[in-house]
Design an enzyme around this catalytic site. Structure first.
Site, short mmCIF file in Angstrom:
data_model
loop_
_atom_site.label_atom_id
_atom_site.label_comp_id
_atom_site.label_asym_id
_atom_site.label_seq_id
_atom_site.Cartn_x
_atom_site.Cartn_y
_atom_site.Cartn_z
N ASP A 6 -4.48 -15.74 -41.11
CA ASP A 6 -4.57 -17.15 -40.73
C ASP A 6 -4.05 -17.30 -39.31
O ASP A 6 -4.09 -16.35 -38.52
CB ASP A 6 -3.78 -18.01 -41.73
CG ASP A 6 -4.41 -19.37 -41.94
OD1 ASP A 6 -4.46 -20.16 -40.98
OD2 ASP A 6 -4.84 -19.67 -43.08
N HIS A 40 -1.88 -24.36 -39.73
CA HIS A 40 -2.78 -24.03 -40.83
C HIS A 40 -2.24 -22.90 -41.70
O HIS A 40 -2.23 -22.99 -42.93
CB HIS A 40 -4.14 -23.64 -40.22
CG HIS A 40 -5.27 -23.58 -41.18
ND1 HIS A 40 -5.61 -22.42 -41.85
CD2 HIS A 40 -6.16 -24.52 -41.59
CE1 HIS A 40 -6.67 -22.65 -42.61
NE2 HIS A 40 -7.03 -23.92 -42.48
N SER A 210 -9.78 -24.79 -47.26
CA SER A 210 -8.66 -23.96 -46.83
C SER A 210 -7.44 -24.19 -47.69
O SER A 210 -6.62 -23.28 -47.89
CB SER A 210 -8.29 -24.28 -45.36
OG SER A 210 -9.24 -23.77 -44.47
#
Length: 220
Positions: A6, A40, A210
């Protein structure tokens, strides 16, 4: 042990501290102290294993440990991280690969998607479950699964809302792999307004496939 490719992860977050076994910076090819220049990766990591079972109830597997990589800066870095996950300590005699790897990203636009297919096949051969977000292109309708999530070995996860219905943004199947349809997504999980960790010791809500995928990675 689970894996994460990520933007990185904030290893000093109170809900994640002490849970990161190894952190690979794919830009430099080095194992470093964990960091997240975005948010994220920290958010997906929190859903996988953040917190504990009594106070901070955000992680699916709070007793798990994480091998993570910051790699979303280029397609080459993504591939380098995928290669790293097969043998994190560079010793083929040790079985140190993660049981499952969370991939809340896509390679749409990559000049050679076949390289990603080969990496997914290598994971499957090594006994690693390749968990991918299905994509956020659902408003395009059917056959909107993003690459490389249509690969038969990719475990693609769609997103549901609080009412249990498929989120409007969640990519729809079937997948199309080398001209043949594949049954995608494989599963769905909550992906709307998911509360999890953010860099700097913060918590916040994010939405997307996600956010759905790490529920499944943690559940393995």
């Amino acid at each position: 042990v689970v894996g994460l490719i990520d933007t990185g992860v904030d290893g000093n977050h109170p809900a994640l501290k002490g849970k990161i076994l190894s952190f690979f910076d794919a830009r430099t090819g080095q194992i470093t102290e964990p960091y997240d220049k975005g948010d994220h990766g920290t958010h997906t990591a929190g859903t996988m294993l953040g917190g504990d079972r009594s106070r901070t109830l955000i992680g699916m597997a709070p007793d798990a440990r994480l091998i993570a990589s910051a790699a979303l800066s280029s397609y080459d870095h993504m591939l380098r991280a995928m290669e790293f996950m097969v043998d994190p300590d560079s010793d083929p005699q040790t079985a140190d690969m993660p049981r499952a790897i969370n991939n809340s990203w896509n390679c749409d636009g990559a000049p050679d998607v076949e390289l990603f297919y080969k990496a997914i096949s290598a994971w499957e051969a090594a006994g690693i479950l390749p968990v991918f977000s299905a994509g956020n292109s659902g408003r395009r309708g059917l056959r909107s699964i993003t690459k490389p999530h249509e690969h038969p070995y990719a475990f693609a996860v769609g997103a549901t809302g609080p009412d249990g219905r498929i989120a409007d943004f969640s990519s729809r199947g079937p997948g199309v792999f080398r001209g043949q349809e594949t049954h995608k997504p494989d599963l769905t999980a909550p992906g709307v307004d998911i509360e999890s960790t953010l860099p700097g010791g913060e918590f916040g809500k994010m939405s997307g496939t996600s956010m759905a995928a790490p529920h499944i990675t943690g559940a393995t």
